[in-house]
Design a protein around this motif. Structure first.
Motif, PDB file in Angstrom:
ATOM      1  N   ALA A   1      -4.201  12.711   3.690  1.00 37.71           N
ATOM      2  CA  ALA A   1      -4.486  12.503   5.099  1.00 37.71           C
ATOM      3  C   ALA A   1      -4.717  10.939   5.064  1.00 37.71           C
ATOM      4  CB  ALA A   1      -5.882  13.152   5.075  1.00 37.71           C
ATOM      5  N   ALA A   2      -5.241  10.364   4.085  1.00 38.74           N
ATOM      6  CA  ALA A   2      -5.465   9.050   3.983  1.00 38.74           C
ATOM      7  C   ALA A   2      -4.185   8.306   4.124  1.00 38.74           C
ATOM      8  CB  ALA A   2      -6.196   8.205   2.822  1.00 38.74           C
ATOM      9  N   MET A   3      -3.183   8.528   3.711  1.00 42.08           N
ATOM     10  CA  MET A   3      -1.878   7.879   3.479  1.00 42.08           C
ATOM     11  C   MET A   3      -1.466   7.961   5.034  1.00 42.08           C
ATOM     12  SD  MET A   3      -1.045   6.367   0.936  1.00 42.08           S
ATOM     13  CE  MET A   3       0.872   6.123   0.994  1.00 42.08           C
ATOM     14  N   ARG A   4      -1.448   9.294   5.662  1.00 39.61           N
ATOM     15  CA  ARG A   4      -1.240   9.619   6.923  1.00 39.61           C
ATOM     16  C   ARG A   4      -1.817   8.612   7.974  1.00 39.61           C
ATOM     17  NH1 ARG A   4      -1.395  14.253   6.616  1.00 39.61           N
ATOM     18  NH2 ARG A   4      -3.408  14.959   7.477  1.00 39.61           N
ATOM     19  N   TRP A   5      -3.253   8.426   7.816  1.00 37.84           N
ATOM     20  CA  TRP A   5      -3.832   7.477   8.670  1.00 37.84           C
ATOM     21  C   TRP A   5      -3.470   6.006   8.662  1.00 37.84           C
ATOM     22  CZ3 TRP A   5      -5.976   8.611  13.221  1.00 37.84           C
ATOM     23  CH2 TRP A   5      -6.290   9.935  13.601  1.00 37.84           C
TER      24      TRP A   5
ATOM     25  N   TYR B   1      -2.102 -11.173  -1.711  1.00 41.06           N
ATOM     26  CA  TYR B   1      -2.287  -9.961  -0.807  1.00 41.06           C
ATOM     27  C   TYR B   1      -1.626  -8.678  -1.309  1.00 41.06           C
ATOM     28  CZ  TYR B   1      -4.320 -12.349   3.392  1.00 41.06           C
ATOM     29  OH  TYR B   1      -5.009 -12.903   4.031  1.00 41.06           O
ATOM     30  N   ALA B   2      -0.230  -8.651  -1.751  1.00 34.14           N
ATOM     31  CA  ALA B   2       0.591  -7.790  -2.354  1.00 34.14           C
ATOM     32  C   ALA B   2      -0.225  -7.091  -3.592  1.00 34.14           C
ATOM     33  CB  ALA B   2       1.880  -8.213  -2.704  1.00 34.14           C
ATOM     34  N   VAL B   3      -0.689  -7.842  -4.513  1.00 34.72           N
ATOM     35  CA  VAL B   3      -1.350  -7.596  -5.543  1.00 34.72           C
ATOM     36  C   VAL B   3      -2.554  -6.718  -5.406  1.00 34.72           C
ATOM     37  CG1 VAL B   3      -2.571  -8.299  -7.739  1.00 34.72           C
ATOM     38  CG2 VAL B   3      -0.392  -9.331  -7.312  1.00 34.72           C
ATOM     39  N   PHE B   4      -3.394  -7.246  -4.550  1.00 37.47           N
ATOM     40  CA  PHE B   4      -4.587  -6.468  -4.253  1.00 37.47           C
ATOM     41  C   PHE B   4      -4.289  -5.063  -3.560  1.00 37.47           C
ATOM     42  CE2 PHE B   4      -6.707 -10.718  -4.644  1.00 37.47           C
ATOM     43  CZ  PHE B   4      -7.626 -10.328  -5.601  1.00 37.47           C
ATOM     44  N   ALA B   5      -3.117  -5.207  -2.525  1.00 35.43           N
ATOM     45  CA  ALA B   5      -3.250  -4.034  -1.826  1.00 35.43           C
ATOM     46  C   ALA B   5      -2.492  -2.932  -2.732  1.00 35.43           C
ATOM     47  CB  ALA B   5      -2.013  -4.305  -0.823  1.00 35.43           C
ATOM     48  N   ALA B   6      -1.621  -3.257  -3.775  1.00 34.91           N
ATOM     49  CA  ALA B   6      -0.975  -2.410  -4.788  1.00 34.91           C
ATOM     50  C   ALA B   6      -2.031  -1.815  -5.621  1.00 34.91           C
ATOM     51  CB  ALA B   6       0.032  -3.216  -5.474  1.00 34.91           C
ATOM     52  N   ALA B   7      -3.101  -2.320  -6.018  1.00 35.44           N
ATOM     53  CA  ALA B   7      -4.013  -2.158  -6.690  1.00 35.44           C
ATOM     54  C   ALA B   7      -4.901  -0.939  -6.124  1.00 35.44           C
ATOM     55  CB  ALA B   7      -5.093  -3.269  -7.190  1.00 35.44           C
ATOM     56  N   ALA B   8      -5.292  -1.412  -4.746  1.00 36.77           N
ATOM     57  CA  ALA B   8      -5.961  -0.335  -3.895  1.00 36.77           C
ATOM     58  C   ALA B   8      -5.217   0.863  -3.606  1.00 36.77           C
ATOM     59  CB  ALA B   8      -6.463  -1.192  -2.624  1.00 36.77           C
ATOM     60  N   ARG B   9      -3.983   0.799  -3.771  1.00 43.83           N
ATOM     61  CA  ARG B   9      -3.083   1.962  -3.384  1.00 43.83           C
ATOM     62  C   ARG B   9      -3.544   3.164  -4.436  1.00 43.83           C
ATOM     63  NH1 ARG B   9       2.105   3.641  -5.648  1.00 43.83           N
ATOM     64  NH2 ARG B   9       3.330   4.665  -3.973  1.00 43.83           N
ATOM     65  N   SER B  10      -3.691   2.827  -5.560  1.00 42.89           N
ATOM     66  CA  SER B  10      -4.022   3.904  -6.370  1.00 42.89           C
ATOM     67  C   SER B  10      -5.326   4.717  -6.259  1.00 42.89           C
ATOM     68  CB  SER B  10      -4.379   3.471  -8.059  1.00 42.89           C
ATOM     69  OG  SER B  10      -5.424   2.549  -7.901  1.00 42.89           O
ATOM     70  N   GLN B  11      -6.032   4.141  -5.059  1.00 42.90           N
ATOM     71  CA  GLN B  11      -7.394   4.749  -4.772  1.00 42.90           C
ATOM     72  C   GLN B  11      -7.095   5.994  -3.722  1.00 42.90           C
ATOM     73  OE1 GLN B  11     -10.045   4.344  -6.412  1.00 42.90           O
ATOM     74  NE2 GLN B  11      -8.749   2.912  -7.560  1.00 42.90           N
ATOM     75  N   ILE B  12      -5.935   5.621  -2.946  1.00 41.85           N
ATOM     76  CA  ILE B  12      -5.521   6.384  -1.765  1.00 41.85           C
ATOM     77  C   ILE B  12      -4.184   7.103  -1.764  1.00 41.85           C
ATOM     78  CG2 ILE B  12      -6.705   4.929  -0.194  1.00 41.85           C
ATOM     79  CD1 ILE B  12      -4.187   3.825   0.736  1.00 41.85           C
TER      80      ILE B  12
ATOM     81  N   LEU C   1       0.981  -1.102   0.003  1.00 42.56           N
ATOM     82  CA  LEU C   1       0.038   0.197   0.064  1.00 42.56           C
ATOM     83  C   LEU C   1       0.832   1.310  -0.199  1.00 42.56           C
ATOM     84  CD1 LEU C   1      -2.811  -0.957   2.401  1.00 42.56           C
ATOM     85  CD2 LEU C   1      -3.050  -0.369   0.101  1.00 42.56           C
ATOM     86  N   GLY C   2       2.149   1.322   0.610  1.00 44.24           N
ATOM     87  CA  GLY C   2       2.782   2.369   0.693  1.00 44.24           C
ATOM     88  C   GLY C   2       3.616   2.699  -0.334  1.00 44.24           C
ATOM     89  N   ARG C   3       4.328   1.411  -0.922  1.00 42.44           N
ATOM     90  CA  ARG C   3       5.223   1.727  -2.052  1.00 42.44           C
ATOM     91  C   ARG C   3       4.891   1.106  -3.242  1.00 42.44           C
ATOM     92  NH1 ARG C   3      10.428   3.044   0.051  1.00 42.44           N
ATOM     93  NH2 ARG C   3      10.376   3.083   2.448  1.00 42.44           N
TER      94      ARG C   3
END
Length: 202
Positions: free
Chosen positions: A177-181, A161-172, A28-30
């Protein structure tokens, strides 16, 4: 190797733990490439525990309070450090290609998360023998094969897990503020896992 082993192993692998948390945090972060590096590290971090179970070292870890406590508190300190690092991260790293050195660093951290968890060795020591078939002979070879399948399964599930999280990353990604939380949530989760590990007994 029976279906019962595969189903049980899958349930264990899917269950949220430090490896899953780290993979999600990095993805999600990278982004996807760093997330897959985390998957590789977490998967390799299982191997020393499997080897310990096969060589009988896990039994020593289980019997020795001092050895168990040393490894456990090293893991606690590392998880608390991970919580601090996550909380201190800024920006939206991962927009461009990750440097090879950065990917190696991510993989090493993932490996350490598992290596410094003494419960994994004891888990393999207790888990794998249940699925050994005495009639098939060479129990050690059977346990090694079961452990290899478990490790490959871990890598496959964590990669999803990595694939789905990376895909969701583009939304946030564009929402500071969302990244910080999100960083705060992951930092709190690492801290919580450290406290849980600290309370573990043999």
């Amino acid at each position: 190797m029976g279906v019962d082993f595969l189903l049980t192993a899958l349930i264990v692998v899917i269950a949220p733990g430090t490896g899953v948390l780290y993979t999600l945090s990095v993805s999600l972060g990278r982004g996807l490439s760093p997330g897959l590096a985390a998957v590789v590290g977490c998967s390799f971090g299982i191997v020393p525990h499997l080897a310990a179970a096969l060589l009988g070292l896990a039994a020593i870890l289980h019997a020795s309070a001092v050895a168990f406590q040393l490894v456990k508190y090293a893991g606690v300190i590392f998880l608390l450090w991970m919580a601090w690092k996550t909380l201190k991260e800024t920006g939206t790293a991962g927009d461009g290609p990750e440097a090879p050195r950065g990917l190696v660093r991510i993989a090493v951290r993932g490996a350490l998360i598992n290596v410094l968890n003494p419960k994994l060795s004891i888990f393999f020591l207790a888990f794998l023998p249940q699925f050994v078939d005495p009639a098939a002979g060479n129990a050690t070879a059977q346990m090694a094969l079961l452990g290899l399948v478990f490790t490959v399964m871990t890598a496959a599930v964590f990669a999803l897990y990595a694939v789905f999280a990376a895909a969701a990353r583009s939304q946030i990604l564009g929402n500071a503020a969302a990244m910080r939380w999100l960083r705060r949530v992951f930092a709190a989760a690492f801290g919580g896992l450290a406290l849980r590990l600290a309370s573990e007994t043999r």
